[in-house]
Design an enzyme around this catalytic site. Structure first.
Site, mmCIF file in Angstrom:
data_model
loop_
_atom_site.group_PDB
_atom_site.id
_atom_site.type_symbol
_atom_site.label_atom_id
_atom_site.label_comp_id
_atom_site.label_asym_id
_atom_site.label_seq_id
_atom_site.Cartn_x
_atom_site.Cartn_y
_atom_site.Cartn_z
ATOM 1 N N SER A 333 -1.844 -3.267 -10.104
ATOM 2 C CA SER A 333 -2.680 -2.587 -9.114
ATOM 3 C C SER A 333 -2.074 -1.215 -8.839
ATOM 4 C CB SER A 333 -2.774 -3.401 -7.814
ATOM 5 O OG SER A 333 -1.513 -3.470 -7.167
ATOM 6 N N CYS A 334 -2.787 -0.412 -8.050
ATOM 7 C CA CYS A 334 -2.302 0.928 -7.701
ATOM 8 C C CYS A 334 -3.040 1.364 -6.447
ATOM 9 C CB CYS A 334 -2.515 1.895 -8.866
ATOM 10 S SG CYS A 334 -4.225 2.002 -9.438
ATOM 11 N N GLY A 335 -3.515 2.618 -6.411
ATOM 12 C CA GLY A 335 -4.277 3.088 -5.256
ATOM 13 C C GLY A 335 -5.748 2.754 -5.348
ATOM 14 N N TRP A 362 -5.064 -0.865 -3.756
ATOM 15 C CA TRP A 362 -4.598 -0.713 -2.384
ATOM 16 C C TRP A 362 -5.655 -0.117 -1.457
ATOM 17 C CZ3 TRP A 362 -1.079 -3.291 -0.138
ATOM 18 C CH2 TRP A 362 -0.693 -2.944 1.165
#
Length: 377
Positions: A333-335, A362
């Protein structure tokens, strides 16, 4: 988050404004990479930039034709990237399509469609990451439905027998997201250009400048097609058939469940300060911190100084240092689901093609009031 770059009104206005500003006389641009000058000649549909210190490399040389004369059908999908030299040698293959998938963070204040019009790899189509997205959510560039994706890429002129090379304007960044999107919808013959447009230009290869033409019309048609699908209308002929791969994309509920069951190792591609909650999120209303149990490997750790993917042995060191086992399933995952795909790209090089990406990432998780958040210093 910016809405689609290609909404009907904005696209027309931007193209008119930008094309009217293109030069009618030759201009010279300095290369950021080698200080050579690039000459721009205005032509009706496209312009070719040439390195003044080198012969034109737009037409394939006999030396490179001899060295690498094969099509994408013979190219292995085990390694997810191709070099700029390989692309240059195979650019005119009939089963090859090249996609400019440049996208930038809002605070970078860069316009990918305008940059595409100024300079892109010859023949490349523009893939609008914000436009070819789910129109039923406020989350940025989420994965569209199968029908919407098929309609959009069909409007771009892409077919299932095409080999695709995706690049972006930073090196390896948003191109990895589009690589992942095609794989989610069952198209494995897709690769990322190692080092992207910067590497292409630094190698002295020519770029085109388009003020109008077929590629821009196709990009507009792709946006229009996806709008029609979400409005319940017929989008036009479909030349691309999808085969959804659900194991490659995860939802919020699957991530929540994984906190307890721990079936997948969760890796977060954001920077360590954002992961630790020490730095604020770039989008308003998003809490700081990380999903409990996740580990942080910032996506730049997958790349070398020239923004090309690290060799397998160096990549493995990065995951070993974070205590990530290649023998167990992985979720990234990331932003907003973009740089998580860079981690998936690196893991693919290491022989893990089945890495799941949390699409909402996120921006979705941190905006909820009932999702657990950890922070550490």
């Amino acid at each position: 988050m910016a809405s689609s770059l290609f909404s009907k009104t904005l696209l027309g206005r931007r193209l008119i404004e930008f094309s009217s500003s293109l030069p009618h006389k030759p201009l010279f641009f300095s290369s950021l990479f080698n200080k050579r000058q690039f000459r721009v000649k205005a032509e009706p549909n496209y312009t070719t930039y040439k390195s003044s210190g080198l012969p034109s490399r737009l037409m394939a040389s006999s030396a490179i034709q001899t060295r690498s004369n094969f099509s994408t059908k013979s190219l292995s999908t085990n390694d997810p990237v191709v070099s700029v030299d390989w692309l240059y040698a195979n650019l005119r293959e009939p089963d090859m399509k090249v996609l400019d998938a440049s996208w930038y963070m809002p605070d970078e204040q860069r316009n990918p469609i305008q940059e595409y019009q100024v300079a892109h790899i010859p023949g490349a189509l523009f893939f609008d990451l914000d436009g070819i997205a789910d129109r039923t959510t406020k989350l940025p560039h989420m994965l569209p439905s199968e029908e919407a994706f098929a309609a959009a890429v069909s409007a771009l002129g892409i077919q299932n027998n095409d080999g695709l090379v995706v690049y972006d304007g930073k090196g390896i960044f948003s191109a990895a997201r589009v690589w992942w999107m095609f794989r989610v919808f069952g198209h494995d013959r897709v690769w990322v250009l190692d080092g992207g447009l910067p590497r292409w230009r630094a190698s002295g290869y020519d770029v085109e400048s388009s003020a109008s033409g077929d590629a821009i019309l196709k990009a507009s048609a792709a946006s229009e097609a996806i709008e029609k699908v979400y409005q319940g209308q017929t989008a036009g002929p479909v030349t691309f058939q999808t085969k959804f791969q659900p194991h490659l994309v995860w939802t919020l509920e699957q991530v929540r469940k994984n906190i307890e069951e721990k079936t997948h190792q969760h890796i977060d591609a954001r920077s360590k300060p954002r992961f630790d909650g020490a730095a604020p999120e770039p989008r308003k209303g998003i809490r700081s911190g990380h999903v409990p149990g996740s580990k942080c490997i910032p996506f730049p750790q997958m790349l070398d100084a020239s923004q090309t993917l690290l060799p397998a042995d160096e990549l493995k060191k990065r995951f070993d240092e974070a205590s990530i086992s290649l023998e167990r399933p992985v979720l990234t995952s990331c932003g907003t689901g973009v740089t998580a795909c860079v981690l998936a790209l690196g893991l693919h090089r290491l022989g893990k093609p089945d890495v799941a990406v949390y699409d909402g990432s996120w921006t979705e998780w941190g905006a909820q009031s009932d999702t657990p958040v950890d922070a550490s210093s």
